[in-house]
Design a protein around this motif. Structure first.
Motif, PDB file in Angstrom:
ATOM      1  N   THR A 182       1.239  -1.281  -0.350  1.00 43.80           N
ATOM      2  CA  THR A 182       0.188   0.005  -0.576  1.00 43.80           C
ATOM      3  C   THR A 182       0.645   0.962   0.020  1.00 43.80           C
ATOM      4  O   THR A 182       2.174   0.929   0.564  1.00 43.80           O
ATOM      5  N   ALA A 183      -0.017   2.647  -0.657  1.00 42.99           N
ATOM      6  CA  ALA A 183       0.788   4.028  -0.761  1.00 42.99           C
ATOM      7  C   ALA A 183       1.207   3.958   0.633  1.00 42.99           C
ATOM      8  O   ALA A 183       0.407   3.741   1.130  1.00 42.99           O
ATOM      9  N   PRO A 184       1.639   5.211   1.058  1.00 44.73           N
ATOM     10  CA  PRO A 184       1.852   5.598   2.397  1.00 44.73           C
ATOM     11  C   PRO A 184       0.679   6.560   2.261  1.00 44.73           C
ATOM     12  O   PRO A 184       0.816   6.448   3.511  1.00 44.73           O
ATOM     13  N   SER A 185      -0.597   6.504   1.153  1.00 43.32           N
ATOM     14  CA  SER A 185      -1.587   7.339   1.986  1.00 43.32           C
ATOM     15  C   SER A 185      -3.280   6.055   2.118  1.00 43.32           C
ATOM     16  O   SER A 185      -3.537   6.526   2.417  1.00 43.32           O
ATOM     17  N   THR A 230      -5.525 -17.435   8.513  1.00 44.44           N
ATOM     18  CA  THR A 230      -4.348 -16.527   7.838  1.00 44.44           C
ATOM     19  C   THR A 230      -4.184 -15.405   8.514  1.00 44.44           C
ATOM     20  O   THR A 230      -4.256 -15.170  10.167  1.00 44.44           O
ATOM     21  N   TYR A 231      -2.383 -15.703   8.612  1.00 46.88           N
ATOM     22  CA  TYR A 231      -1.772 -15.459   9.517  1.00 46.88           C
ATOM     23  C   TYR A 231      -0.645 -13.933   8.796  1.00 46.88           C
ATOM     24  O   TYR A 231      -0.503 -14.076   7.519  1.00 46.88           O
ATOM     25  N   ALA A 232      -0.650 -13.056   9.768  1.00 53.93           N
ATOM     26  CA  ALA A 232       0.211 -11.646   9.202  1.00 53.93           C
ATOM     27  C   ALA A 232       1.732 -12.358   9.604  1.00 53.93           C
ATOM     28  O   ALA A 232       1.670 -11.781  10.509  1.00 53.93           O
ATOM     29  N   TRP A 233       1.834 -12.758   8.514  1.00 54.28           N
ATOM     30  CA  TRP A 233       3.687 -12.653   8.988  1.00 54.28           C
ATOM     31  C   TRP A 233       5.026 -11.827   9.172  1.00 54.28           C
ATOM     32  O   TRP A 233       5.501 -12.214   9.811  1.00 54.28           O
ATOM     33  N   TYR A 234       4.689 -10.859   8.538  1.00 55.12           N
ATOM     34  CA  TYR A 234       5.196  -9.464   8.361  1.00 55.12           C
ATOM     35  C   TYR A 234       5.059  -8.609   7.550  1.00 55.12           C
ATOM     36  O   TYR A 234       3.850  -8.612   7.079  1.00 55.12           O
ATOM     37  N   VAL A 235       5.641  -8.039   8.766  1.00 53.92           N
ATOM     38  CA  VAL A 235       4.812  -5.952   8.227  1.00 53.92           C
ATOM     39  C   VAL A 235       6.125  -5.160   8.016  1.00 53.92           C
ATOM     40  O   VAL A 235       6.897  -5.323   9.159  1.00 53.92           O
ATOM     41  N   GLY A 236       5.703  -4.241   7.323  1.00 58.15           N
ATOM     42  CA  GLY A 236       6.641  -2.922   7.498  1.00 58.15           C
ATOM     43  C   GLY A 236       7.093  -2.330   6.678  1.00 58.15           C
ATOM     44  O   GLY A 236       5.454  -1.845   5.788  1.00 58.15           O
ATOM     45  N   SER A 237       7.641  -1.427   6.168  1.00 54.76           N
ATOM     46  CA  SER A 237       7.976  -0.422   5.593  1.00 54.76           C
ATOM     47  C   SER A 237       8.716  -0.831   4.760  1.00 54.76           C
ATOM     48  O   SER A 237       9.558  -1.528   4.343  1.00 54.76           O
ATOM     49  N   MET A 252       2.673  -9.190   4.527  1.00 47.52           N
ATOM     50  CA  MET A 252       3.396 -10.573   4.217  1.00 47.52           C
ATOM     51  C   MET A 252       2.287 -11.929   4.651  1.00 47.52           C
ATOM     52  O   MET A 252       1.838 -11.926   5.689  1.00 47.52           O
ATOM     53  N   LEU A 253       0.605 -11.814   3.623  1.00 51.74           N
ATOM     54  CA  LEU A 253      -0.157 -12.741   4.858  1.00 51.74           C
ATOM     55  C   LEU A 253       0.001 -14.039   4.109  1.00 51.74           C
ATOM     56  O   LEU A 253       0.582 -14.947   2.879  1.00 51.74           O
ATOM     57  N   TRP A 292       9.444 -15.873  -4.546  1.00 46.96           N
ATOM     58  CA  TRP A 292       9.077 -14.878  -5.549  1.00 46.96           C
ATOM     59  C   TRP A 292      10.000 -13.735  -6.512  1.00 46.96           C
ATOM     60  O   TRP A 292      11.375 -14.376  -5.975  1.00 46.96           O
ATOM     61  N   ALA A 293       9.597 -13.360  -7.085  1.00 47.86           N
ATOM     62  CA  ALA A 293      10.255 -13.417  -8.298  1.00 47.86           C
ATOM     63  C   ALA A 293       9.558 -12.353  -9.669  1.00 47.86           C
ATOM     64  O   ALA A 293       9.199 -12.342 -10.127  1.00 47.86           O
ATOM     65  N   VAL A 294       9.827 -10.776  -8.242  1.00 43.85           N
ATOM     66  CA  VAL A 294       9.069  -9.810  -9.782  1.00 43.85           C
ATOM     67  C   VAL A 294       9.723  -8.834  -9.773  1.00 43.85           C
ATOM     68  O   VAL A 294      10.960  -8.059  -9.799  1.00 43.85           O
ATOM     69  N   SER A 295       9.414  -8.648 -11.082  1.00 43.23           N
ATOM     70  CA  SER A 295      10.355  -7.823 -12.493  1.00 43.23           C
ATOM     71  C   SER A 295      10.826  -6.385 -11.982  1.00 43.23           C
ATOM     72  O   SER A 295       9.881  -5.796 -10.985  1.00 43.23           O
ATOM     73  N   SER A 296      11.988  -5.566 -12.070  1.00 48.17           N
ATOM     74  CA  SER A 296      12.516  -4.876 -11.798  1.00 48.17           C
ATOM     75  C   SER A 296      10.899  -3.548 -12.163  1.00 48.17           C
ATOM     76  O   SER A 296      10.702  -2.531 -11.677  1.00 48.17           O
ATOM     77  N   ALA A 297      10.617  -4.002 -13.914  1.00 51.37           N
ATOM     78  CA  ALA A 297       9.756  -2.959 -13.984  1.00 51.37           C
ATOM     79  C   ALA A 297       8.366  -2.772 -13.052  1.00 51.37           C
ATOM     80  O   ALA A 297       7.820  -1.825 -12.774  1.00 51.37           O
ATOM     81  N   ILE A 298       7.880  -4.190 -12.038  1.00 47.66           N
ATOM     82  CA  ILE A 298       6.774  -3.508 -11.169  1.00 47.66           C
ATOM     83  C   ILE A 298       6.958  -3.071 -10.170  1.00 47.66           C
ATOM     84  O   ILE A 298       6.576  -2.312  -9.261  1.00 47.66           O
ATOM     85  N   CYS A 299       8.344  -3.440  -9.504  1.00 45.38           N
ATOM     86  CA  CYS A 299       9.281  -3.640  -8.057  1.00 45.38           C
ATOM     87  C   CYS A 299       8.983  -1.764  -9.178  1.00 45.38           C
ATOM     88  O   CYS A 299       9.421  -1.351  -7.202  1.00 45.38           O
ATOM     89  N   ASP A 300       9.557  -1.323  -9.883  1.00 42.99           N
ATOM     90  CA  ASP A 300      10.457  -0.171  -9.421  1.00 42.99           C
ATOM     91  C   ASP A 300       9.241   0.788  -9.510  1.00 42.99           C
ATOM     92  O   ASP A 300       9.070   2.455  -8.748  1.00 42.99           O
ATOM     93  N   ALA A 301       8.291   0.793  -9.452  1.00 41.77           N
ATOM     94  CA  ALA A 301       6.361   1.165  -9.390  1.00 41.77           C
ATOM     95  C   ALA A 301       6.415   1.381  -7.325  1.00 41.77           C
ATOM     96  O   ALA A 301       5.630   2.592  -7.783  1.00 41.77           O
ATOM     97  N   ILE A 302       6.385   1.645  -6.858  1.00 42.53           N
ATOM     98  CA  ILE A 302       6.138   0.681  -5.344  1.00 42.53           C
ATOM     99  C   ILE A 302       7.340   2.257  -4.928  1.00 42.53           C
ATOM    100  O   ILE A 302       8.766   1.821  -4.912  1.00 42.53           O
ATOM    101  N   PRO A 303       6.512   3.343  -4.087  1.00 44.67           N
ATOM    102  CA  PRO A 303       7.401   4.610  -4.087  1.00 44.67           C
ATOM    103  C   PRO A 303       8.081   3.602  -2.587  1.00 44.67           C
ATOM    104  O   PRO A 303       7.396   3.038  -1.957  1.00 44.67           O
ATOM    105  N   ALA A 304       9.215   4.187  -2.251  1.00 49.45           N
ATOM    106  CA  ALA A 304      10.296   4.254  -0.078  1.00 49.45           C
ATOM    107  C   ALA A 304       8.302   4.586   0.492  1.00 49.45           C
ATOM    108  O   ALA A 304       7.700   5.795  -0.142  1.00 49.45           O
ATOM    109  N   ASN A 305       8.102   4.496   2.027  1.00 47.16           N
ATOM    110  CA  ASN A 305       7.613   4.190   2.472  1.00 47.16           C
ATOM    111  C   ASN A 305       6.261   3.946   2.746  1.00 47.16           C
ATOM    112  O   ASN A 305       5.198   4.108   3.263  1.00 47.16           O
TER     113      ASN A 305
END
Length: 111
Positions: free
Chosen positions: A50-53, A100-107, A89-90, A71-84
């Motif tokens: 999710t975006a900071p908003s 369903t568990y939330a295993w990891y969360v963060g920024s 991870m569910l 996971w192997a997510v291409s740079s074209a997809i990853c580069d669209a995710i902004p910092a923060n």
């Protein structure tokens, strides 16, 4: 009456860790069950971003086998995710009803 449960909280607590994305690079990650355990058939694992908003940006589903989630997510997809941005991870186990568990969360940290 005493309880062996930590009285500071109730519920499952996910691990809080940053997700590091490098501009121009794919996101590659593999998680393996520990101690000889396996992922049951029908287990799903995904990373929701999710975006900071708070607006949903993407969901990256893992390829899950009994011995690994990857996971192997291409740079074209990853580069669209902004910092923060934020991620969760569910993991969903095929119980009745599904669990369903939330295993990891963060920024998201950009490098």
């Amino acid at each position: 009456m005493t309880s062996p449960v930590d009285p500071g909280y109730l519920g499952y607590q996910p691990t809080v860790e940053p997700l590091i994305l490098t501009t121009g690079a794919s996101f590659v990650q593999t998680i393996q069950p520990s101690g000889g355990a396996v992922f049951p058939t029908g287990t799903t694992i995904s990373i929701g971003l999710t975006a900071p908003s708070g607006v949903s940006l993407a969901t990256w589903s893992a390829t899950v086998t009994p011995t690994a989630a990857s996971w192997a997510v291409s740079s074209a997809i990853c580069d669209a995710i902004p910092a923060n941005s934020r991620y969760t991870m569910l993991v969903t186990y095929p119980t009745t009803p599904a669990t369903t568990y939330a295993w990891y969360v963060g920024s998201v940290i950009r490098t």
